[in-house]
Design an enzyme around this catalytic site. Structure first.
Site, PDB file in Angstrom:
ATOM      1  N   GLU A 267       0.846  -1.194   0.000  1.00 25.21           N
ATOM      2  CA  GLU A 267       0.000   0.000   0.000  1.00 25.21           C
ATOM      3  C   GLU A 267       0.882   1.246   0.000  1.00 25.21           C
ATOM      4  OE1 GLU A 267      -3.818   1.656   2.573  1.00 25.21           O
ATOM      5  OE2 GLU A 267      -2.212   0.586   3.607  1.00 25.21           O
ATOM      6  N   LYS A 328     -10.278  -0.284  -2.644  1.00 25.79           N
ATOM      7  CA  LYS A 328     -10.515  -0.634  -1.243  1.00 25.79           C
ATOM      8  C   LYS A 328     -11.962  -0.387  -0.858  1.00 25.79           C
ATOM      9  CE  LYS A 328      -8.572   0.115   3.396  1.00 25.79           C
ATOM     10  NZ  LYS A 328      -7.576   0.857   4.202  1.00 25.79           N
ATOM     11  N   CYS A 379      -4.737  -3.255   3.777  1.00 28.20           N
ATOM     12  CA  CYS A 379      -4.504  -2.770   5.131  1.00 28.20           C
ATOM     13  C   CYS A 379      -5.547  -3.280   6.129  1.00 28.20           C
ATOM     14  CB  CYS A 379      -4.423  -1.245   5.134  1.00 28.20           C
ATOM     15  SG  CYS A 379      -3.540  -0.584   6.586  1.00 28.20           S
TER      16      CYS A 379
END
Length: 531
Positions: A267, A328, A379
């Site tokens: 990321e 995401k 994440c």
């Protein structure tokens, strides 16, 4: 004893219980990384149950709140590293509020038979609630995530985080039952049940991988500085990953390292928008062409109106460039987007470091590649059951997690986050490739073992031969059913208790009053009775 002495005694007992609740919350915090004393996660729910047993609901509310506060303040202190203590304290207060109904529930269900079962159900119900609200919820601190080195872990392959949290809380409840139960046979039975439940996970293992093996590399390019300031040097971060990938290609060419089938960057590996910045695009393309296989790159892509951005995993191909992508689905509130921005700005001006909000995607992270189907989470998404499961259900044969933990420096956050990936490996029977910007990157086997890892704030490359798998664990197959069943148990227990109490109240109101003989004025009741 005087009234004041009684009051002091009662106040002293109340204070002792509140202090006990604080200590229980601290014990639970020590169950998580970096301490990893997993057995304390067993003791904490049972201790809280004893502290609120047969207490007033007001004291149960207070005990639950201070328990939650004592748990979350040390667990997530790293959230204040870059933005100051106020947001950290507010987060802890918000999460502690969920333990108010937990304390009430623990008190109420102990009036029922087999109450250890019900307190475990109440615990999971509260985890389910705070994992969804507000703003999509927070799953940090689930009992299950403290069990990656414990015998309970195997149960994750049967029912995911809800079942493991339930088993941990139930074991703690059984231990508490031993304390209050005077029947020796029942104590022995509860002890045996607690021991058996603790070891039950050892009897469960993920199904064997049923596919071929592929070689996957993850690149940890590192950042020039710790904390949020690395964002101001975005080009340096991208160039770090370009250079490390080119060195990997040189090692492959020399025969020192096996040629990977696919490469994963972390990321924030390209915070410079490669679709607008030609130099960034060319550098990434050169690195991909040099290694000769597709590379997962993470980029910030502005929305069409340029008002917001998308946290995007892009599969970048040799010669042809970027193609498939995943946006995401669960941006983190106050980290990637700012709810109630004007109010938040009154608390800290750090919100202006995030001038544009990240917007969420709506499709599962799945990439069909020549190296197999890769499921993707970005994440904190690895902490959310449904997001990871969707990637597996949609065909993910290996899981990849792109993350940036540099923001939180060398705090325990990184190890806590890695524990979630280890849990997901067991839950779904998949190898998990963790690609972290500045560490800890890792290769996690389907049994949760960390096969390789790169340390914090170092440049490194991990190359591993990993199995593909289409096999499904029970947890993958049943999805959210275990959670909803356990929540239904909690609600059913509390609802049944409330209904019983209501019926008893009505029965008392409906009972005829005791008949009293009339006695003439001025005559004693004794005299009246002789008349």
């Amino acid at each position: 004893m005087s009234v004041s002495a009684v009051g002091k005694a009662i106040g002293g007992r109340t204070l002792a219980r509140v202090i006990g609740a604080i200590l229980a919350g601290l014990l639970l915090a020590f169950a998580f990384q970096p301490f990893d004393l997993w057995f304390l996660a067993v003791l904490a729910p049972g201790l809280l149950a004893l502290l609120v047993r047969e207490q007033s609901l007001k004291l149960s509310m207070l005990s639950g709140f201070v328990f939650g506060l004592a748990f979350f303040l040390p667990l997530m202190w790293w959230t204040g590293l870059e933005v100051g203590p106020v947001p950290w304290i507010l987060l802890a207060l918000l999460q502690a509020a969920f333990f108010v109904p937990l304390g009430i529930g623990f008190t109420l269900v102990q009036r029922l038979p087999a109450w250890p079962l019900w307190i475990a159900a109440v615990w999971v119900a509260v985890e389910a609630l705070r994992g969804r609200v507000p703003w999509g919820g927070l799953t940090w601190g689930k009992l299950a995530f403290a069990q990656v080195d414990a015998p309970f872990l195997g149960l994750g392959a049967l029912g995911g985080t809800p079942l493991v949290s339930f088993a941990v809380a139930l074991t703690g409840g059984l231990l508490a039952w031993i304390v209050v139960n005077r029947n020796m046979r029942m104590r022995v039975a509860a002890g045996l049940a607690a021991g058996g439940l603790t070891m039950a996970g050892l009897l469960v293992s993920p199904p064997a991988a049923d596919g071929e093996t592929v070689t996957i590399a993850t690149v940890q390019g590192n950042v020039p500085v710790m904390g949020l300031d690395f964002n101001s040097r975005a080009r340096v971060v991208t160039n770090n990953h370009v250079e490390v990938t080119e060195r990997l290609a040189a090692d492959v060419a020399s025969g020192e390292v096996e040629q990977p089938d696919i490469v994963v960057w972390p990321e924030n590996s390209s915070d410079m928008n490669p679709y607008r910045d030609q130099q960034t695009y060319d550098n990434i393309q050169h690195a991909v062409d040099t290694i000769g296989v597709p590379v997962f790159v993470n980029v910030r892509v502005p929305t069409e109106d340029e008002q917001n951005v998308e946290n995007t995993a892009v599969l970048w191909h040799p010669e042809t460039g970027p193609a498939e992508s995943y946006i995401k689905r669960h941006p983190m509130p106050f980290g990637e987007y700012i709810p109630m921005r004007n109010i938040a700005r009154m608390i800290t001006d750090a919100v202006d470091r995030q001038p544009r909000d990240f917007v969420s995607g709506d499709e599962a992270g799945i990439f069909d590649t020549a190296a197999g189907s890769i499921g993707m989470a970005i994440c904190f998404e690895v902490g959310f059951d449904a997001i990871v499961r969707d990637a597996v259900v949609e065909g993910g044969q290996v899981l990849a997690v792109q993350t940036n933990n540099a923001t939180f420096r060398d705090s325990p956050m990184t190890e806590q986050h890695l524990a979630m990936s280890r849990f997901r490996a067991v839950e779904h029977g998949r190898t998990v490739i963790v690609s972290a910007l500045a560490g800890v990157s890792a290769v996690v086997a389907p049994d949760g073992e960390v096969l390789q890892r790169a340390e914090l704030f170092t440049q490194d490359v991990l190359v591993a031969e990993v199995p593909l798998s289409d096999a499904r664990t029970v947890a993958t197959a049943v999805g959210t059913w275990p959670e909803w069943i356990i929540v239904a148990l909690a609600l059913g227990a509390l609802g049944g208790l409330g209904l019983t109490t209501l019926r008893r109240g009505r029965a008392v109101d409906a009972a005829p009053a005791e008949k009293t003989d009339m006695v003439p004025a001025g005559m004693s009741s004794e005299a009246g009775s002789r008349m």
